[in-house]
Design a protein around this motif. Structure first.
Motif, PDB file in Angstrom:
ATOM      1  N   GLN A   1     110.990  61.077   6.015  1.00 54.53           N
ATOM      2  CA  GLN A   1     112.055  61.689   6.702  1.00 54.53           C
ATOM      3  C   GLN A   1     113.336  61.222   6.379  1.00 54.53           C
ATOM      4  O   GLN A   1     114.336  62.067   6.617  1.00 54.53           O
ATOM      5  CB  GLN A   1     111.892  61.306   8.345  1.00 54.53           C
ATOM      6  CG  GLN A   1     110.667  62.149   8.872  1.00 54.53           C
ATOM      7  CD  GLN A   1     110.478  61.748  10.479  1.00 54.53           C
ATOM      8  OE1 GLN A   1     109.981  61.189  10.802  1.00 54.53           O
ATOM      9  NE2 GLN A   1     110.962  62.547  11.200  1.00 54.53           N
TER      10      GLN A   1
ATOM     11  N   TRP B   1     102.206  59.158   8.317  1.00 53.31           N
ATOM     12  CA  TRP B   1     101.899  60.478   8.028  1.00 53.31           C
ATOM     13  C   TRP B   1     101.767  60.853   6.425  1.00 53.31           C
ATOM     14  O   TRP B   1     101.404  61.906   6.268  1.00 53.31           O
ATOM     15  CB  TRP B   1     102.635  61.569   8.888  1.00 53.31           C
ATOM     16  CG  TRP B   1     102.680  61.327  10.087  1.00 53.31           C
ATOM     17  CD1 TRP B   1     102.149  60.456  10.982  1.00 53.31           C
ATOM     18  CD2 TRP B   1     103.574  62.100  11.244  1.00 53.31           C
ATOM     19  NE1 TRP B   1     102.432  60.625  12.250  1.00 53.31           N
ATOM     20  CE2 TRP B   1     103.382  61.503  12.520  1.00 53.31           C
ATOM     21  CE3 TRP B   1     104.242  63.192  10.956  1.00 53.31           C
ATOM     22  CZ2 TRP B   1     103.841  61.940  13.682  1.00 53.31           C
ATOM     23  CZ3 TRP B   1     104.811  63.705  12.268  1.00 53.31           C
ATOM     24  CH2 TRP B   1     104.691  63.165  13.432  1.00 53.31           C
TER      25      TRP B   1
ATOM     26  N   ASN C   1     101.100  55.435  12.957  1.00 54.40           N
ATOM     27  CA  ASN C   1     102.014  56.043  14.096  1.00 54.40           C
ATOM     28  C   ASN C   1     101.570  57.528  14.456  1.00 54.40           C
ATOM     29  O   ASN C   1     101.279  58.080  13.697  1.00 54.40           O
ATOM     30  CB  ASN C   1     103.450  56.562  13.292  1.00 54.40           C
ATOM     31  CG  ASN C   1     104.439  57.109  14.029  1.00 54.40           C
ATOM     32  OD1 ASN C   1     104.862  56.787  15.141  1.00 54.40           O
ATOM     33  ND2 ASN C   1     104.552  58.492  14.120  1.00 54.40           N
ATOM     34  N   GLU C   2     101.157  57.417  15.740  1.00 53.28           N
ATOM     35  CA  GLU C   2     100.866  58.586  16.420  1.00 53.28           C
ATOM     36  C   GLU C   2      99.701  59.356  15.687  1.00 53.28           C
ATOM     37  O   GLU C   2      99.917  60.641  15.244  1.00 53.28           O
ATOM     38  CB  GLU C   2     102.112  59.601  16.603  1.00 53.28           C
ATOM     39  CG  GLU C   2     103.310  59.264  17.188  1.00 53.28           C
ATOM     40  CD  GLU C   2     104.233  60.522  17.511  1.00 53.28           C
ATOM     41  OE1 GLU C   2     104.112  61.382  16.756  1.00 53.28           O
ATOM     42  OE2 GLU C   2     105.003  60.330  18.392  1.00 53.28           O
TER      43      GLU C   2
ATOM     44  N   ILE D   1      99.311  63.240  16.444  1.00 59.41           N
ATOM     45  CA  ILE D   1     100.126  64.186  15.982  1.00 59.41           C
ATOM     46  C   ILE D   1      99.659  64.481  14.627  1.00 59.41           C
ATOM     47  O   ILE D   1      99.643  65.611  14.190  1.00 59.41           O
ATOM     48  CB  ILE D   1     101.728  63.755  16.122  1.00 59.41           C
ATOM     49  CG1 ILE D   1     102.025  63.524  17.812  1.00 59.41           C
ATOM     50  CG2 ILE D   1     102.571  64.825  15.555  1.00 59.41           C
ATOM     51  CD1 ILE D   1     101.737  64.727  18.432  1.00 59.41           C
TER      52      ILE D   1
ATOM     53  N   ASN E   1     105.379  56.127  22.076  1.00 65.93           N
ATOM     54  CA  ASN E   1     106.600  56.989  21.800  1.00 65.93           C
ATOM     55  C   ASN E   1     106.655  58.025  22.857  1.00 65.93           C
ATOM     56  O   ASN E   1     105.814  58.743  22.982  1.00 65.93           O
ATOM     57  CB  ASN E   1     106.238  57.887  20.341  1.00 65.93           C
ATOM     58  CG  ASN E   1     106.069  57.032  19.282  1.00 65.93           C
ATOM     59  OD1 ASN E   1     106.627  55.810  19.069  1.00 65.93           O
ATOM     60  ND2 ASN E   1     105.773  57.626  18.039  1.00 65.93           N
TER      61      ASN E   1
ATOM     62  N   TRP F   1     114.813  56.687  18.567  1.00 67.04           N
ATOM     63  CA  TRP F   1     114.521  57.536  17.375  1.00 67.04           C
ATOM     64  C   TRP F   1     115.823  58.386  17.394  1.00 67.04           C
ATOM     65  O   TRP F   1     115.868  59.155  18.574  1.00 67.04           O
ATOM     66  CB  TRP F   1     113.272  58.088  17.615  1.00 67.04           C
ATOM     67  CG  TRP F   1     113.133  59.030  16.406  1.00 67.04           C
ATOM     68  CD1 TRP F   1     113.657  60.641  16.280  1.00 67.04           C
ATOM     69  CD2 TRP F   1     112.515  58.946  15.231  1.00 67.04           C
ATOM     70  NE1 TRP F   1     112.869  61.008  15.031  1.00 67.04           N
ATOM     71  CE2 TRP F   1     112.588  60.053  14.504  1.00 67.04           C
ATOM     72  CE3 TRP F   1     111.810  57.759  14.816  1.00 67.04           C
ATOM     73  CZ2 TRP F   1     111.802  60.133  13.162  1.00 67.04           C
ATOM     74  CZ3 TRP F   1     111.121  57.664  13.770  1.00 67.04           C
ATOM     75  CH2 TRP F   1     111.141  58.818  12.615  1.00 67.04           C
TER      76      TRP F   1
ATOM     77  N   GLU G   1     113.042  66.572  10.018  1.00 66.14           N
ATOM     78  CA  GLU G   1     112.261  66.789  11.463  1.00 66.14           C
ATOM     79  C   GLU G   1     111.085  67.522  11.113  1.00 66.14           C
ATOM     80  O   GLU G   1     110.680  68.605  11.651  1.00 66.14           O
ATOM     81  CB  GLU G   1     113.035  67.046  12.402  1.00 66.14           C
ATOM     82  CG  GLU G   1     112.160  67.512  13.684  1.00 66.14           C
ATOM     83  CD  GLU G   1     111.406  66.182  14.305  1.00 66.14           C
ATOM     84  OE1 GLU G   1     111.757  65.161  13.960  1.00 66.14           O
ATOM     85  OE2 GLU G   1     110.464  66.496  14.888  1.00 66.14           O
ATOM     86  N   TRP G   2     110.219  67.078  10.017  1.00 69.83           N
ATOM     87  CA  TRP G   2     108.942  67.599   9.760  1.00 69.83           C
ATOM     88  C   TRP G   2     108.896  69.273   9.610  1.00 69.83           C
ATOM     89  O   TRP G   2     109.832  69.753   8.979  1.00 69.83           O
ATOM     90  CB  TRP G   2     107.799  67.230  10.758  1.00 69.83           C
ATOM     91  CG  TRP G   2     107.782  65.593  10.937  1.00 69.83           C
ATOM     92  CD1 TRP G   2     108.247  64.934  11.949  1.00 69.83           C
ATOM     93  CD2 TRP G   2     107.280  64.818   9.939  1.00 69.83           C
ATOM     94  NE1 TRP G   2     107.922  63.658  11.754  1.00 69.83           N
ATOM     95  CE2 TRP G   2     107.601  63.439  10.381  1.00 69.83           C
ATOM     96  CE3 TRP G   2     106.962  64.658   8.592  1.00 69.83           C
ATOM     97  CZ2 TRP G   2     107.133  62.121   9.779  1.00 69.83           C
ATOM     98  CZ3 TRP G   2     106.625  63.886   7.732  1.00 69.83           C
ATOM     99  CH2 TRP G   2     106.821  62.542   8.428  1.00 69.83           C
TER     100      TRP G   2
ATOM    101  N   PHE H   1     118.199  64.046  15.576  1.00 69.47           N
ATOM    102  CA  PHE H   1     117.698  63.111  16.462  1.00 69.47           C
ATOM    103  C   PHE H   1     118.693  61.674  16.247  1.00 69.47           C
ATOM    104  O   PHE H   1     118.403  60.755  17.000  1.00 69.47           O
ATOM    105  CB  PHE H   1     116.449  62.586  16.302  1.00 69.47           C
ATOM    106  CG  PHE H   1     115.262  63.448  16.902  1.00 69.47           C
ATOM    107  CD1 PHE H   1     114.874  63.359  18.201  1.00 69.47           C
ATOM    108  CD2 PHE H   1     114.894  64.695  16.595  1.00 69.47           C
ATOM    109  CE1 PHE H   1     114.109  63.951  18.771  1.00 69.47           C
ATOM    110  CE2 PHE H   1     113.768  65.323  17.098  1.00 69.47           C
ATOM    111  CZ  PHE H   1     113.639  65.202  18.392  1.00 69.47           C
TER     112      PHE H   1
HETATM  113  C1  GBH Z   1     107.617  61.772  16.799  1.00 69.80           C
HETATM  114  O1  GBH Z   1     106.789  62.744  17.276  1.00 69.80           O
HETATM  115  C2  GBH Z   1     107.417  61.343  15.193  1.00 69.80           C
HETATM  116  O2  GBH Z   1     106.876  59.935  15.336  1.00 69.80           O
HETATM  117  C3  GBH Z   1     108.608  61.311  14.508  1.00 69.80           C
HETATM  118  O3  GBH Z   1     108.383  61.192  13.082  1.00 69.80           O
HETATM  119  C4  GBH Z   1     109.537  62.502  14.806  1.00 69.80           C
HETATM  120  O4  GBH Z   1     110.408  62.854  14.205  1.00 69.80           O
HETATM  121  C5  GBH Z   1     110.018  62.551  16.225  1.00 69.80           C
HETATM  122  O5  GBH Z   1     108.879  61.970  17.081  1.00 69.80           O
HETATM  123  C6  GBH Z   1     110.737  63.333  17.037  1.00 69.80           C
HETATM  124  O6  GBH Z   1     109.920  64.845  16.927  1.00 69.80           O
HETATM  125  O7  GBH Z   1     106.118  70.366  24.125  1.00 69.80           O
HETATM  126  O8  GBH Z   1     107.695  69.503  25.548  1.00 69.80           O
HETATM  127  O9  GBH Z   1     105.477  68.887  25.777  1.00 69.80           O
HETATM  128  C7  GBH Z   1     106.881  63.202  18.374  1.00 69.80           C
HETATM  129  C8  GBH Z   1     105.485  64.118  18.843  1.00 69.80           C
HETATM  130  C9  GBH Z   1     104.795  65.957  20.203  1.00 69.80           C
HETATM  131  C10 GBH Z   1     106.370  64.271  21.050  1.00 69.80           C
HETATM  132  C11 GBH Z   1     105.122  67.027  21.084  1.00 69.80           C
HETATM  133  C12 GBH Z   1     106.583  65.452  22.096  1.00 69.80           C
HETATM  134  C13 GBH Z   1     105.465  67.217  23.523  1.00 69.80           C
HETATM  135  C14 GBH Z   1     106.712  68.134  23.691  1.00 69.80           C
HETATM  136  N1  GBH Z   1     105.764  65.079  19.857  1.00 69.80           N
HETATM  137  N2  GBH Z   1     105.531  66.608  22.194  1.00 69.80           N
HETATM  138  S1  GBH Z   1     106.619  69.225  24.967  1.00 69.80           S
END
Ligand code: GBH
Length: 448
Positions: free
Chosen positions: A17, A119, A162-163, A166, A296, A400, A407-408, A416
């Protein structure tokens, strides 16, 4: 009581990122390089080729961190930067980069927290089956050995993954993250068991090679927040359920094997017939003790008990505050998420990510004003403090993110950072919230 005296106030990022330099100095390609270079995958058609150019600007970035009083920096290592093929020959220039970064951090007294896997799987390993290949945990062990031997004299805090929810859920099930696959439950279980084994092997290697090491595992979580006091038990039970259809995204599927040495019964009852072979030895490996859990947390879901005594999700009312990316602002998710995790697993907790996206811009005065982010952080941190006062063992908080970044699947459309990045010039501007965070750190959160 309040935050501990030695509370760790940090900022977090991840290699793909921010680093850029995607093909420089011998770095190999990762699945994210391949994914962003294929048409139509990323919202604004961008890539991480340059990103924040942190590879060349890390000194400036570390200096900014020092100016903000940040005590710890969580970053990830790009596996393909140090092992371009995933295994085999080591790229010395990749090692040099992380050595320089770590030394620069230590020069300012900033403690490094290294994530081994955020990732960006080496593409060469993906071509051999990636996480589906049962040899992958050995490759991860080798990679971890090199990291431990190269940096373990100075880095004492590691997060293996990490996660997983996801990168597996989005990358291998929904297909909107690299490598963009939609696999069957059977394959997802195989990948997940391989990730668990890779975690276990990494823990073993780190314990053997790094003196005084502290090891954690970070999950993505959207805590269940009880609508009222009557709903606490329902919320807690639903939070840790792991039934059909949601095992990849659940909590207990990831943490029960690591902490209790056992996959949840609910999962095995539903999927036992398609679960990959697992030995007692595997489970012993996976459950080697860890030192902390990383959470997270960005948002939460409100839960109430329905007429049958089951959990029902209550949508936030119309007009409820949301961040730019569309996630509901639910500050109490930090209270309940940490409380429920501490009640169930009893391990020290770090918030390894929390923060909000906004469509920040530079004002006429040349500054970046982000009052909504200050309000968000203030509200969330108050809930975290309440949880610490309530008895959960909370050791630290990483915002974060340090910088606006890639942001992917959303590309550069979401910001952020506590530091604004003007991508065309790569100029950094500390946002108002960055200066605000500095005062929180100075006061150990007493001014919240
Ligand atoms: C993280 O993922 C990552 O580790 C990071 O790399 C990334 O940049 C950062 O967060 C910001 O995205 O639809 O309202 O229920 C976050 C994973 C997955 C968190 C979806 C919030 C649900 C939101 N996310 N999740 S909602």
């Amino acid at each position: 009581m309040s935050f501990r005296k030695d509370f760790v106030w940090g900022a977090a990022t991840a290699a793909y990122q921010i680093e850029g330099a995607f093909d420089e100095d011998g770095k190999g390609r990762s699945i994210w390089d391949e994914f962003t270079h294929s048409e139509g995958k990323i919202y604004d058609n961008s890539t991480g080729d340059i990103a924040c150019d942190h590879y060349h600007r890390y000194k400036e970035d570390v200096k900014l961190m020092a100016e903000l009083g940040i005590k710890a920096y969580r970053f990830s290592i790009s596996w393909s930067r140090i092992l371009p093929e995933g295994t085999g020959a080591v790229n010395q220039k990749g090692i040099d980069f992380y050595n320089d970064l770590i030394n620069e951090l230590l020069k300012y007294g900033i403690e490094p927290y290294v994530t081994l896997y955020h990732w960006d799987l080496p593409y060469a390993l993906h071509l051999k089956g990636g996480w589906l290949n049962d040899d992958i945990s050995d490759c991860f062990e080798l990679y971890t050995t090199i990291v431990a031997e190269s940096f373990g004299d100075r880095v004492k805090n590691f997060i293996t993954f990490n996660e997983p929810q996801i990168f597996i859920g989005f990358g291998y099930s929904e297909g909107n993250h690299a490598p963009g696959h939609s696999l069957s439950d059977k394959e997802l279980l195989r990948i997940s068991h391989n990730v668990h084994k890779a975690h276990g092997k990494a823990v073993r290697v780190l314990r053997e090679n790094v003196r005084d090491v502290k090891i954690g595992f970070t999950i993505a979580t959207t805590p269940s927040v009880p609508l009222s006091d009557k709903d606490i038990e329902t919320a807690e039970n639903s939070y840790f359920s792991c039934g059909k259809g949601n095992f990849v995204f659940s909590e207990s599927f990831w943490l029960d094997p690591i902490v209790f040495g056992k996959y949840p019964d609910e999962l095995m009852n539903a999927y036992g017939d398609i679960f990959p072979e697992k030995s007692a030895e595997d489970m012993k490996l996976i459950s080697a003790p860890i030192d902390f859990i990383g959470l997270n947390i960005y948002t939460g879901k409100l839960v109430k008990t329905d007429e049958n005594g089951s959990a029902e999700i209550v949508p936030c009312p119309a007009g409820h505050p949301r961040t730019a990316i569309g996630w509901d602002i639910v500050p109490s998710s930090l209270f309940w998420g940490t409380k429920f995790h501490y009640d169930r697993y009893g391990l020290p907790i770090y918030i390894t990510e929390n923060g909000m996206s906004a469509h920040d811009c530079i004002s006429l005065d040349g500054k970046v004003h982000d009052p909504n982010r200050i309000d968000y952080l203030n509200r969330y941190l108050l809930e975290l403090k309440k949880s610490a006062e309530n008895g959960a063992d909370i050791r630290g908080y990483f915002q974060w993110s340090l910088l606006d970044n890639f942001e992917w699947a959303k590309g550069y459309s979401e910001r952020f950072g506590m530091i604004f990045v003007d991508y065309p010039t790569q100029k950094r501007i500390v946002k108002d919230s960055g200066y605000w965070y500095k005062t929180v750190i100075e006061n150990n959160g007493e001014n919240l």
